[in-house]
Design an enzyme around this catalytic site. Structure first.
Site, PDB file in Angstrom:
ATOM      1  N   ASP A 172      -6.285   1.027   1.014  1.00 38.99           N
ATOM      2  CA  ASP A 172      -6.342   1.368   2.484  1.00 38.99           C
ATOM      3  C   ASP A 172      -7.786   1.011   3.023  1.00 38.99           C
ATOM      4  O   ASP A 172      -8.562   0.279   2.355  1.00 38.99           O
ATOM      5  CB  ASP A 172      -6.084   2.860   2.757  1.00 38.99           C
ATOM      6  CG  ASP A 172      -7.089   3.747   2.096  1.00 38.99           C
ATOM      7  OD1 ASP A 172      -8.317   3.375   1.443  1.00 38.99           O
ATOM      8  OD2 ASP A 172      -7.273   5.055   2.454  1.00 38.99           O
ATOM      9  N   LYS A 228       0.896  -1.355  -0.053  1.00 39.75           N
ATOM     10  CA  LYS A 228       0.051   0.104  -0.082  1.00 39.75           C
ATOM     11  C   LYS A 228       1.023   1.115  -0.014  1.00 39.75           C
ATOM     12  O   LYS A 228       0.703   2.161  -0.924  1.00 39.75           O
ATOM     13  CB  LYS A 228      -0.895   0.067   1.322  1.00 39.75           C
ATOM     14  CG  LYS A 228      -1.821   1.041   1.343  1.00 39.75           C
ATOM     15  CD  LYS A 228      -2.425   1.328   2.768  1.00 39.75           C
ATOM     16  CE  LYS A 228      -1.451   2.365   3.274  1.00 39.75           C
ATOM     17  NZ  LYS A 228      -2.246   2.703   4.541  1.00 39.75           N
TER      18      LYS A 228
END
Length: 352
Positions: free
Chosen positions: A238, A220
């Site tokens: 997220d 991420k």
């Protein structure tokens, strides 16, 4: 004498013929009433049968006419427990949705969000790749706003990877305390600064396989850096992104890597970075975790989860956050396009 005898015989034969005709007429006359009676009986029988048939069929006439299948109006949504019935739009049910239909719906949602958030951008303040990677690591378990309010002091004291690598942990901890989990975050940012200094000459690498080797950096974080500091497409999975793509039924996966793969397959690679911004912005401003503002949602007609939140438009407006609700955004120094569109910068730490 002979003529008289012949005349008598002729007269007798005529009488006999006349008698036969009379008898035939009487017989026919006698038979006619019988036939008529039989015909009347037969007709009566048929009438009885018809009446019986009518009586048997009568209940069908008393039954109410069959109702047409109920079709939900175009601007109505299914009622949800504890939520008022929809007043404006109907959700598009994805049950039995083909792969082609899913791709079209997903891309249409992205197009709609692009019109709502044309200035969408990463909401972490940064001036270079080093600041972005550190800020992204610090954003775990806290808001971008809190990070933005904390990093000015950090980067003022430690502007380069070399400076942060040589920092005293207790001093860094004191600066990072407002972000939460400050001890673990201190270890991560000092560790990644040392790795950058020792392995990459003090420069943030521009490859995924190198970024994920840095302490505290996962896929991420790596995609945030690649997409926003190097212009290389990536999907940022997220918590907001995970929640929304499942609500929209783009995927049922729960593992971030599998979500990334599933959603990435629905869009051209060049769209990935902007797609991430659109989804995350929508999750922060309108489609909240606990109480989505469904009545103020621009993509409600495309959302199968419409009705999970407040559907009344006026009540939904009160749930909006950041610039959509008249509040400042997350960045202290947002891009010019955001300010030109009416967005407001966040306040420094301790202000207001």
């Amino acid at each position: 004498m002979k003529k008289s005898s012949a005349s008598k015989e002729t007269a007798a034969s005529r009488k006999a013929v006349a008698g036969k005709k009379t008898a035939a007429k009487e017989t026919a006359a006698a038979k006619t009433p019988a036939k008529e009676a039989a015909a009347k009986k037969a007709a009566a029988g048929k009438t009885v049968v018809k009446k019986a048939a009518v009586k048997k069929a009568a209940p069908l006439k008393r039954q109410a006419p069959a109702k047409k299948p109920a079709v939900a109006p175009k601007k109505a949504a299914a009622a949800v427990k504890g939520v008022a019935p929809a007043k404006t739009v109907a959700p598009t049910s994805p049950r039995g949705e083909s792969r082609t239909a899913l791709v079209r719906r997903a891309r249409r949602i992205d197009r709609e969000l692009a019109e709502v958030y044309p200035y969408a951008h990463p909401e972490l303040d940064f001036e270079n790749p080093f600041q972005l990677v550190v800020a992204t690591v610090l954003s775990a378990q806290t808001t971008d706003l809190r990070v933005n309010q904390t990093t000015p002091a950090l980067f003022a004291k430690y502007p380069t990877p070399e400076d942060l690598a040589a920092a005293a942990p207790e001093e860094v901890e004191e600066i990072l305390r407002p972000t939460g989990f400050f001890r673990a975050k201190t270890r991560s940012v000092i560790g990644l600064s040392k790795a950058l200094t020792e392995d990459f000459g003090g420069e943030v690498p521009g490859r995924l396989e190198d970024l994920v080797k840095l302490p505290g950096v996962g896929r991420k974080t790596a995609f945030v850096v690649l997409g926003n500091a190097f212009g290389r497409p990536g999907i940022t999975v997220d918590t907001h992104f995970q929640r929304l793509v499942r609500r929209w039924r783009w995927t049922e996966e729960t593992d971030p890597d599998k979500i990334e793969a599933a959603v990435g397959a629905l869009f051209p690679k060049n769209d990935w970075t902007d797609l991430s911004h659109h989804v995350i912005w929508h999750g922060r401003r309108i489609c909240h975790a606990r109480k989505p503002a469904c009545g103020a949602c621009p993509i409600a007609p495309l959302c199968p989860a419409y009705g999970e939140g407040e559907t009344d438009p006026e009540k939904a407006k009160k749930l909006l956050k950041y610039e959509k609700g008249g509040f400042p955004g997350q960045r202290l120094k947002p891009p010019r396009a955001y300010l030109d569109a009416g967005g407001k910068p966040a306040l420094p730490l301790g202000a207001g």
